[in-house]
Design an enzyme around this catalytic site. Structure first.
Site, PDB file in Angstrom:
ATOM      1  N   ARG A   1      28.129  32.052  44.605  1.00 42.08           N
ATOM      2  CA  ARG A   1      29.134  31.803  43.563  1.00 42.08           C
ATOM      3  C   ARG A   1      30.035  30.653  43.998  1.00 42.08           C
ATOM      4  O   ARG A   1      30.478  30.596  45.139  1.00 42.08           O
ATOM      5  CB  ARG A   1      29.974  33.059  43.310  1.00 42.08           C
ATOM      6  CG  ARG A   1      29.137  34.232  42.791  1.00 42.08           C
ATOM      7  CD  ARG A   1      29.951  35.448  42.486  1.00 42.08           C
ATOM      8  NE  ARG A   1      29.100  36.560  42.104  1.00 42.08           N
ATOM      9  CZ  ARG A   1      29.533  37.784  41.821  1.00 42.08           C
ATOM     10  NH1 ARG A   1      30.823  38.046  41.881  1.00 42.08           N
ATOM     11  NH2 ARG A   1      28.682  38.744  41.494  1.00 42.08           N
TER      12      ARG A   1
ATOM     13  N   ARG B   1      36.124  36.633  49.838  1.00 39.87           N
ATOM     14  CA  ARG B   1      35.660  35.798  48.712  1.00 39.87           C
ATOM     15  C   ARG B   1      34.885  34.615  49.273  1.00 39.87           C
ATOM     16  O   ARG B   1      35.456  33.623  49.705  1.00 39.87           O
ATOM     17  CB  ARG B   1      36.860  35.335  47.881  1.00 39.87           C
ATOM     18  CG  ARG B   1      36.485  34.810  46.502  1.00 39.87           C
ATOM     19  CD  ARG B   1      37.735  34.495  45.691  1.00 39.87           C
ATOM     20  NE  ARG B   1      38.540  35.670  45.456  1.00 39.87           N
ATOM     21  CZ  ARG B   1      38.354  36.534  44.453  1.00 39.87           C
ATOM     22  NH1 ARG B   1      37.377  36.337  43.603  1.00 39.87           N
ATOM     23  NH2 ARG B   1      39.148  37.575  44.302  1.00 39.87           N
TER      24      ARG B   1
ATOM     25  N   GLU C   1      38.375  45.762  45.635  1.00 35.77           N
ATOM     26  CA  GLU C   1      37.102  45.996  44.939  1.00 35.77           C
ATOM     27  C   GLU C   1      35.909  45.832  45.878  1.00 35.77           C
ATOM     28  O   GLU C   1      35.816  44.854  46.616  1.00 35.77           O
ATOM     29  CB  GLU C   1      36.954  45.021  43.774  1.00 35.77           C
ATOM     30  CG  GLU C   1      35.654  45.195  43.001  1.00 35.77           C
ATOM     31  CD  GLU C   1      35.331  44.013  42.109  1.00 35.77           C
ATOM     32  OE1 GLU C   1      34.143  43.819  41.801  1.00 35.77           O
ATOM     33  OE2 GLU C   1      36.264  43.264  41.732  1.00 35.77           O
TER      34      GLU C   1
ATOM     35  N   SER D   1      31.431  47.110  41.205  1.00 37.92           N
ATOM     36  CA  SER D   1      31.768  47.119  39.788  1.00 37.92           C
ATOM     37  C   SER D   1      30.557  47.656  39.047  1.00 37.92           C
ATOM     38  O   SER D   1      29.466  47.099  39.153  1.00 37.92           O
ATOM     39  CB  SER D   1      32.113  45.693  39.321  1.00 37.92           C
ATOM     40  OG  SER D   1      32.654  45.708  38.025  1.00 37.92           O
TER      41      SER D   1
ATOM     42  N   ARG E   1      31.705  43.080  52.081  1.00 38.14           N
ATOM     43  CA  ARG E   1      32.974  43.800  51.936  1.00 38.14           C
ATOM     44  C   ARG E   1      32.896  45.186  52.569  1.00 38.14           C
ATOM     45  O   ARG E   1      33.904  45.711  53.056  1.00 38.14           O
ATOM     46  CB  ARG E   1      33.369  43.887  50.463  1.00 38.14           C
ATOM     47  CG  ARG E   1      33.768  42.537  49.885  1.00 38.14           C
ATOM     48  CD  ARG E   1      34.486  42.655  48.565  1.00 38.14           C
ATOM     49  NE  ARG E   1      34.864  41.344  48.050  1.00 38.14           N
ATOM     50  CZ  ARG E   1      35.682  41.134  47.020  1.00 38.14           C
ATOM     51  NH1 ARG E   1      36.208  42.172  46.388  1.00 38.14           N
ATOM     52  NH2 ARG E   1      35.975  39.912  46.625  1.00 38.14           N
TER      53      ARG E   1
END
Length: 448
Positions: A286, A301, A373, A376, A414
């Site tokens: 990303r 991130r 987070e 999801s 994560r």
């Protein structure tokens, strides 16, 4: 993609539901395009009927030996007008598709209304937050202290927002992914898949990443040099055949959701084949175009990270039960790792573009003193299936759009961050969670 018939029949209601997401539907533009489409389509149908009637008239006249030149000239004129109308109709359909392709999904009626993450609703908390007798370090300090996390070399090799793992930490990262795959395949009934890490534009469009989120993607060109006036949206709406002789693109996957969900694109699966449950471990790429300045420290991130992704294709009547099941499968990973977490239901303003309902799982990070987070889990209903034309044959034998769901089960990097921070010791060492020790040749502790 939304059902265009729903917009035609109840435009105001759709606009009101989308407004809860903060999306303003241009109803005037849609009505204008629809009016133009109807006018052109009605005229086209009139001319087609007239041409058919005239053709029969010509046949009858020829059978009687009569002169047909005048009638044939009339048919020729009809043909010219029909071609013009068909071109206009194709153009307006193209514009309608482009219009629809950037409209987000409508939220399920049970989704709480809100504008941002502060309006999300906590569903439950699980596990006890650890208490340390020393000042907790973040994962960067822990990983560098163990000699297994090297951002400086990663930056030299690739640039910012990349990481390099070595030794026991690299193995711990691998162990986490293997543990997740084994749990989901052996205990939860998912079929493991190995999928391409680069996909075409049709696949990105099918799951909703294109055309709206192109800036968040890494694009790899191939073929001839791109003309200066070439537009990627032409590929999205007309397919690659319109780009013969021009440059095309692969896209690095932002999540395994894209290739796995597209396995059912342009297909009809049997009713007895539902639900379909797949799991894949892949790197994800990303650009993080909209997140500059956020989470610049560490592994939270990154441009490249790993995920174990869960994907389900379900019967429409069973998709919300499937969402709860999928959420539970992701939670079990954290429970087995004995990591504290919470589940929140996202509000209308915080959901992703394609989702009708989303749960986030947030793991506790001691150094940040908050939940972050880590998964999801979403039900997209028929939104993706309509874009992909992914269908099943219902009990009456008729094709019907299936429902698609996906969720991280979990984000590997994560999860590694959470293990390092929650299992850290005063001497800089990290306890290896018990369920991972068999993947680490029995190693119980990682020491500096």
């Amino acid at each position: 993609m939304l059902d265009i018939q729903t917009l035609r029949n109840d435009l105001a209601a759709v606009a009101a539901r989308l407004a809860t997401r903060g999306f303003v539907l241009d109803t005037a533009k849609f009505e204008q395009m629809e009016s133009e489409r109807k006018t052109i389509q009605m005229r086209t149908q009139e001319l087609q009927a007239k041409r058919n009637a005239t053709s029969k008239q010509i046949g009858a006249a020829k059978a009687k030996g009569e002169d047909t030149s005048a009638i044939m000239a009339e048919v020729a004129n009809l043909g010219d007008e029909l071609k013009q109308l068909e071109t206009k109709l194709e153009q307006i359909q193209h514009e309608l598709n482009a219009f629809l392709s950037v409209i987000p999904n409508t939220p399920h009626e049970s989704v709480p209304q809100g504008k941002s993450e502060t309006d999300n609703v906590e569903v439950r908390k699980v596990g006890s937050i650890p208490k340390f007798s020393f000042e907790a370090k973040d994962h960067v300090g822990i990983g560098e202290g163990l000699g297994g996390l090297d951002f400086e070399t990663a930056t030299k090799i690739a640039g910012a927002r990349f990481s390099l793992l070595k030794g026991p930490l690299a193995r711990l990262h691998r162990a986490l992914a293997q543990f997740m795959l084994d749990t989901h395949t052996d205990q939860h009934g998912y079929t493991e898949t190995y999928v391409p890490y680069m996909v075409n534009a049709e696949s990105m469009r099918g799951t909703g990443q294109l055309p709206k989120f192109e800036d968040d993607l890494f694009k790899v060109p191939f073929g001839l040099p791109e003309p200066t006036d070439a537009k990627v949206e032409n590929i999205l709406l007309t397919g690659p055949q319109s780009f013969k002789g021009e440059q095309k693109y692969f896209y690095l996957i932002p999540t395994a959701e894209v290739p796995v969900t597209n396995m059912v694109r342009d297909s009809i699966v049997p009713l007895e084949g539902l639900p379909m449950k797949y799991v894949a471990h892949t790197p994800c790429f990303r650009s993080e175009a909209g997140s500059y300045g956020r989470d610049t420290r560490g592994m939270i991130r990154q441009h490249q990270f790993d995920k174990v992704e869960l994907v389900q294709m379900a019967h429409p009547d069973e998709s919300y039960a499937a969402l709860e099941q999928l959420l539970g499968h992701a939670e079990i990973i954290l429970q087995k790792l004995e990591l504290p977490y919470r589940v929140v239901k996202l509000c209308t303003g915080d959901m992703g573009f394609s989702a009708a309902m989303t749960y986030d799982i947030e793991v506790w990070l001691p150094a940040q003193n908050t939940y972050r987070e880590i998964s999801s889990c979403s039900n997209f209903e028929a939104f993706q299936a309509r874009r992909m034309q992914a269908r099943f044959r219902n009990a009456q034998g008729k094709p019907e759009l299936l429902h698609t769901l996906n969720g991280s089960g979990l984000a590997v990097g994560r999860t590694l961050v959470a293990v390092l921070e929650n299992y850290q010791q005063a001497d800089g060492s990290v306890i290896v969670p018990e369920v991972l020790r068999s993947y680490m040749s029995g190693l119980e502790k990682i020491t500096p």
